[in-house]
Enzyme design. Structure first.
Site, mmCIF file in Angstrom:
data_model
loop_
_atom_site.group_PDB
_atom_site.id
_atom_site.type_symbol
_atom_site.label_atom_id
_atom_site.label_comp_id
_atom_site.label_asym_id
_atom_site.label_seq_id
_atom_site.Cartn_x
_atom_site.Cartn_y
_atom_site.Cartn_z
ATOM 1 N N GLY A 166 0.659 -1.095 0.028
ATOM 2 C CA GLY A 166 0.251 0.941 -0.301
ATOM 3 C C GLY A 166 0.829 1.078 -0.311
ATOM 4 O O GLY A 166 1.830 1.142 0.033
ATOM 5 N N SER A 167 0.554 2.565 -0.343
ATOM 6 C CA SER A 167 1.196 3.207 -0.106
ATOM 7 C C SER A 167 0.442 4.766 0.546
ATOM 8 O O SER A 167 -1.383 4.656 0.304
ATOM 9 C CB SER A 167 1.041 3.934 -1.691
ATOM 10 O OG SER A 167 1.865 2.733 -1.981
#
Length: 416
Positions: free
Chosen positions: A250-251
């Protein structure tokens, strides 16, 4: 990869010369080894005349290259050259110093040689994955796709591989700092097709790569077109689900406009949740071709381009998610032939491709394993978790990121 964030101009990186520990000038020319491409003008990526590239994707030339590499005390290489190819050469040399063995492991993978060098693996996993990568065709697609890349990318990939290889030659196999590669028989020179195949394989993370062993182990029940070979059991559902959801990628990316910052300039924060170790970690560097390129940031393992970073005028980041990136299609099979399926317009034969790999035995010798993989119009047929491939139904996987040659071209444009 998911979304892009782009900010207003930000300040370029400044380097304190007193903190630079090492400056290395690299000048590369081919030696007398006739097995390596011989040096000619840097401006010819393949084929010899810059026009018709010719039928052989391995028919390339190398060098000469000249690059300067400066390392900060934190180990960040600042690479400068008069051409993109020279900078790519220096980038490959600097990267190899830090992560050669990680890249070499991925080259072994995309060449379907893990069983050759590491044995069959638990429950023949290495065998199935080697066959699966052949079924997904990343190496064949890299060979065919080579001619679709523009000249600059071709030159960059050839030069990057040359930089990696020259570093390997300098330290020698026995001098490898990573114990995995020290004295290992599977350490060798790499080439531009190895790199391109690796990029195509990396693009399948979260999609085709999740099912690579299921592609390799997919075996139809006995029919007129298939032998009565034993049908491997489906991969454990727990392993497949684990590959889909882990690592938990994820970011976060924050783009701030100038009206929201104290400096009055745009700012960008990149917080990509990639692992800090292994084949998906970042490698930091600064690349300069005077008057053309000045870009700082991070690259995926073995990529001769900045993937997330900034120039003097723009900054960008990726975000990534753990969402699956594939479509599973259940195929209705011909009850008289499990290698025929109905695609909505009638019955069609699956495409069968036979592959042969080598497998390391306990006594140090090798044996050959030959097996087919199967392709439908909806993608490769897999040995699906739980249901496998039976006489009435099979599952095929289609992948939106399959053969995505646009990735390196996009990053090259961002770097400029």
């Amino acid at each position: 990869m998911g979304y892009w964030w782009v900010s207003q101009p930000i300040r370029g990186a400044t380097v304190n010369p007193s903190r630079l520990l090492l400056v290395l000038s690299l000048t590369a020319c081919s030696g007398d080894d006739s097995s390596k491409p011989q040096p000619v003008d840097e401006g010819t990526p393949s084929g010899g005349d810059g026009g018709d590239p010719g039928p052989d994707p391995y028919d390339v030339v190398t060098g000469p290259y000249e690059a300067e590499i400066r390392w900060t005390e934190h180990g960040v290489p600042h690479i400068k050259g008069e051409t993109w190819a020279s900078v790519s050469y220096g980038m490959g040399h600097a990267f190899a110093r830090d992560h050669f063995c990680t890249l070499m492991d991925q080259v072994v993978m995309v060449n379907s040689q893990r069983a050759r060098w590491h044995g069959p693996g638990s429950d023949d996993l290495n065998i199935h994955e080697d066959l699966g990568w052949l079924g997904l065709g990343v190496k064949a697609k890299a060979e065919a796709g080579w001619f679709e890349l523009d000249e600059e990318l071709q030159l960059g990939l050839v030069a990057y591989a040359a930089g990696v290889n020259d570093w390997r030659e300098e330290v020698g196999t026995d001098g490898m700092p990573d114990p995995r590669c020290a004295g290992a028989p599977w350490v060798r020179d790499i080439n531009h097709i190895d790199l391109l195949a690796y990029y195509l394989a990396f693009g399948l993370q979260g999609s085709g790569a999740v099912f690579v062993d299921a592609v390799g182990s997919a075996t139809p029940p006995s029919s007129g077109r298939s032998t009565a070979a034993p049908v491997p059991p489906p991969p454990p559902i727990s392993r497949t689900l684990e590959l889909i959801k882990n690592p938990l990628l994820g970011s976060n990316g924050w783009a701030l406009g100038s009206e929201r910052t104290t400096s009055g300039r745009g700012m960008l924060l990149s917080n990509t949740h990639f692992p800090a170790v292994g084949s998906r970690q970042w490698h930091e560097s600064h690349l300069t071709v005077p008057g053309e390129i000045d870009v700082y940031g991070v690259s995926l393992m073995g990529v001769p381009l900045i993937n997330v970073g900034f120039t003097r005028h723009v900054a960008w980041t990726h975000t990534v998610s753990g969402a699956p990136r594939f479509i599973a299609t259940m195929l209705r099979l011909d009850p008289d032939d499990p290698t025929r399926y109905n695609d909505g317009d009638g019955w069609r034969d699956m495409e069968e491709t036979s592959h042969t790999i080598e497998v390391l035995e306990g006594d140090g010798g090798t044996r050959s394993v030959t097996k087919s993989t199967w392709q439908s119009s909806f993608g490769p047929v897999i040995n699906a978790p739980v249901i496998g491939w039976n006489g009435t139904q099979a599952i095929a996987i289609s992948d939106a990121n399959d053969n995505n040659l646009a990735m390196p071209a996009t990053w090259a444009a961002m770097n400029r």
